[in-house]
Design a protein around this motif. Structure first.
Motif, PDB file in Angstrom:
ATOM      1  N   ALA A  11      33.525   3.822 -35.575  1.00  0.00           N
ATOM      2  CA  ALA A  11      32.318   4.405 -34.979  1.00  0.00           C
ATOM      3  C   ALA A  11      32.501   5.898 -34.745  1.00  0.00           C
ATOM      4  O   ALA A  11      31.583   6.698 -34.965  1.00  0.00           O
ATOM      5  CB  ALA A  11      31.983   3.701 -33.670  1.00  0.00           C
ATOM      6  N   GLY A  12      33.703   6.293 -34.301  1.00  0.00           N
ATOM      7  CA  GLY A  12      33.982   7.707 -34.094  1.00  0.00           C
ATOM      8  C   GLY A  12      33.918   8.487 -35.395  1.00  0.00           C
ATOM      9  O   GLY A  12      33.370   9.594 -35.448  1.00  0.00           O
ATOM     10  N   ALA A  13      34.472   7.906 -36.462  1.00  0.00           N
ATOM     11  CA  ALA A  13      34.427   8.559 -37.766  1.00  0.00           C
ATOM     12  C   ALA A  13      32.984   8.652 -38.263  1.00  0.00           C
ATOM     13  O   ALA A  13      32.563   9.692 -38.803  1.00  0.00           O
ATOM     14  CB  ALA A  13      35.284   7.775 -38.765  1.00  0.00           C
ATOM     15  N   ARG A  14      32.219   7.577 -38.066  1.00  0.00           N
ATOM     16  CA  ARG A  14      30.817   7.566 -38.492  1.00  0.00           C
ATOM     17  C   ARG A  14      30.014   8.617 -37.730  1.00  0.00           C
ATOM     18  O   ARG A  14      29.178   9.316 -38.319  1.00  0.00           O
ATOM     19  CB  ARG A  14      30.229   6.170 -38.260  1.00  0.00           C
ATOM     20  N   TYR A  15      30.292   8.744 -36.438  1.00  0.00           N
ATOM     21  CA  TYR A  15      29.565   9.734 -35.644  1.00  0.00           C
ATOM     22  C   TYR A  15      29.879  11.151 -36.113  1.00  0.00           C
ATOM     23  O   TYR A  15      29.001  12.011 -36.161  1.00  0.00           O
ATOM     24  CB  TYR A  15      29.893   9.574 -34.156  1.00  0.00           C
ATOM     25  N   GLY A  16      31.134  11.378 -36.464  1.00  0.00           N
ATOM     26  CA  GLY A  16      31.510  12.693 -36.977  1.00  0.00           C
ATOM     27  C   GLY A  16      30.753  13.040 -38.249  1.00  0.00           C
ATOM     28  O   GLY A  16      30.319  14.181 -38.447  1.00  0.00           O
TER      29      GLY A  16
ATOM     30  N   ASP B  65      37.346  -3.176 -29.462  1.00  0.00           N
ATOM     31  CA  ASP B  65      38.306  -3.273 -30.554  1.00  0.00           C
ATOM     32  C   ASP B  65      38.590  -1.883 -31.132  1.00  0.00           C
ATOM     33  O   ASP B  65      37.668  -1.145 -31.486  1.00  0.00           O
ATOM     34  CB  ASP B  65      37.746  -4.194 -31.647  1.00  0.00           C
ATOM     35  N   ARG B  66      39.855  -1.527 -31.208  1.00  0.00           N
ATOM     36  CA  ARG B  66      40.226  -0.175 -31.639  1.00  0.00           C
ATOM     37  C   ARG B  66      39.744   0.142 -33.040  1.00  0.00           C
ATOM     38  O   ARG B  66      39.350   1.275 -33.339  1.00  0.00           O
ATOM     39  CB  ARG B  66      41.749   0.004 -31.557  1.00  0.00           C
ATOM     40  N   HIS B  67      39.808  -0.836 -33.919  1.00  0.00           N
ATOM     41  CA  HIS B  67      39.352  -0.623 -35.290  1.00  0.00           C
ATOM     42  C   HIS B  67      37.859  -0.279 -35.304  1.00  0.00           C
ATOM     43  O   HIS B  67      37.440   0.679 -35.972  1.00  0.00           O
ATOM     44  CB  HIS B  67      39.613  -1.875 -36.123  1.00  0.00           C
ATOM     45  N   GLU B  68      37.068  -1.032 -34.527  1.00  0.00           N
ATOM     46  CA  GLU B  68      35.620  -0.798 -34.479  1.00  0.00           C
ATOM     47  C   GLU B  68      35.292   0.555 -33.851  1.00  0.00           C
ATOM     48  O   GLU B  68      34.414   1.287 -34.339  1.00  0.00           O
ATOM     49  CB  GLU B  68      34.933  -1.916 -33.695  1.00  0.00           C
ATOM     50  N   THR B  69      35.958   0.884 -32.743  1.00  0.00           N
ATOM     51  CA  THR B  69      35.662   2.169 -32.081  1.00  0.00           C
ATOM     52  C   THR B  69      36.121   3.345 -32.936  1.00  0.00           C
ATOM     53  O   THR B  69      35.471   4.394 -32.949  1.00  0.00           O
ATOM     54  CB  THR B  69      36.310   2.237 -30.691  1.00  0.00           C
TER      55      THR B  69
ATOM     56  N   LYS C 176      26.284   4.079 -29.267  1.00  0.00           N
ATOM     57  CA  LYS C 176      26.845   4.999 -28.285  1.00  0.00           C
ATOM     58  C   LYS C 176      28.350   4.752 -28.211  1.00  0.00           C
ATOM     59  O   LYS C 176      28.805   3.603 -28.217  1.00  0.00           O
ATOM     60  CB  LYS C 176      26.209   4.755 -26.922  1.00  0.00           C
ATOM     61  N   LEU C 177      29.117   5.824 -28.162  1.00  0.00           N
ATOM     62  CA  LEU C 177      30.576   5.732 -28.078  1.00  0.00           C
ATOM     63  C   LEU C 177      31.032   6.473 -26.832  1.00  0.00           C
ATOM     64  O   LEU C 177      30.745   7.659 -26.666  1.00  0.00           O
ATOM     65  CB  LEU C 177      31.217   6.337 -29.334  1.00  0.00           C
ATOM     66  N   ILE C 178      31.736   5.757 -25.974  1.00  0.00           N
ATOM     67  CA  ILE C 178      32.184   6.337 -24.702  1.00  0.00           C
ATOM     68  C   ILE C 178      33.709   6.328 -24.631  1.00  0.00           C
ATOM     69  O   ILE C 178      34.359   5.352 -25.021  1.00  0.00           O
ATOM     70  CB  ILE C 178      31.598   5.540 -23.519  1.00  0.00           C
TER      71      ILE C 178
END
Length: 281
Positions: free
Chosen positions: A253-258, A246-250, A222-224
């Motif tokens: 995750a955002g790119a993966r969700y896309g 961590d900005r790199h991790e989030t 989940k990304l919030i």
């Protein structure tokens, strides 16, 4: 017995932060009740609870629901003293590992969730929740299940918040096909998904079983995003959770969700797929 006639399970909330606030609330409740000159039975009749339930609340053995807190503050003329603790007591409804996430959900301006095995708690009906929680091993007692259900239902206030947050859910086809609780429970669950999916701020997508590519193979997450732009990545497995900032991790995750969204059925196609499943039940 409580007000519905069920036998009450004697237990404490399962972690120190929850225990602390629930016990503090109970002590304050007892002081206010005694100040009002009422015994537990008399007070219980006014708020719709049995004397034994009042005793459990006062002794910190049971987590009171928001409605009880609101009514108690009014009946005892507490002037907001009990209401001031309502949000903190409500947080004690959640398992310790989920408390921070529940708070972040309530503050989200955007929430993206990918689920593979079970439907997301924000989408679940009460009957589906009870069915899934009853399957847990080790077994959860009835009181714990009731508290967890109440907590999940409270989280769903997110759908009615204004300004409306942007909510996106992608779920594997397997999650919407597994008939947890039986056909009637699943029918109600699919109907709820359709209703929520028609909200303007909600997009629901299904990842078909026949997809040869799925960027979500590492499992649910989940990304919030909060108002200030801060992002939080939440993962959970076997009752253990990880909350990353961590900005790199989030960013990853955002790119993966896309990518996951691009691989899944579109929101329109997904609702049509859910309607088809509903017609098969």
């Amino acid at each position: 017995m409580d007000e519905s006639g069920r036998a009450e399970v004697e237990r404490r909330p399962d972690d120190e932060p929850g225990t602390g606030v629930v016990v503090a609330f109970g002590k304050q409740l007892k002081v206010l009740r005694e100040r009002a000159g009422m015994d537990r039975q008399e007070f219980g009749k006014l708020v719709g609870y049995a004397a034994q339930s009042i005793a459990s609340f006062e002794q910190g053995r049971r987590i009171p629901q928001p409605r009880f807190i609101t009514e108690s503050d009014r009946v005892l003329d507490a002037g907001g003293v009990l209401l001031a603790l309502r949000d903190e007591v409500a947080r004690a409804q959640y398992p310790a590992f989920f408390r921070d996430m529940a708070r972040l959900e309530a503050e989200a301006v955007e929430l993206c969730a990918y689920d593979a095995y079970v439907l997301n708690g924000l989408l679940q009906t009460e009957e589906y929740m009870r069915a899934v929680l009853a399957m847990r091993r080790p077994l959860l007692d009835d009181e714990t299940i009731a508290v967890r259900v109440s907590g999940r239902l409270a989280r769903q206030q997110l759908f009615d918040r204004w300004p409306a947050p942007l909510l996106s859910f992608v779920m594997d086809e397997a999650a919407v096909r597994k008939p947890y609780g039986g056909a009637d429970v699943m029918r109600g669950q699919l109907e709820q998904i359709l209703l929520l999916g028609r909200k303007r701020n909600v997009e629901i997508q299904v990842m078909p079983l026949d997809r040869e590519d799925n960027a979500g193979v590492d499992g649910p997450f989940k990304l919030i995003t909060r108002k200030a732009g801060e992002q939080f990545l939440y993962t959970e497995v076997q009752g253990k959770s990880h909350l990353l900032t961590d900005r790199h991790e989030t960013h990853l995750a955002g790119a993966r969700y896309g990518i996951i969204r691009g691989q899944a059925l579109s929101p329109r196609e997904s609702l049509g797929f859910i309607e088809k499943l509903l017609g098969e039940l």
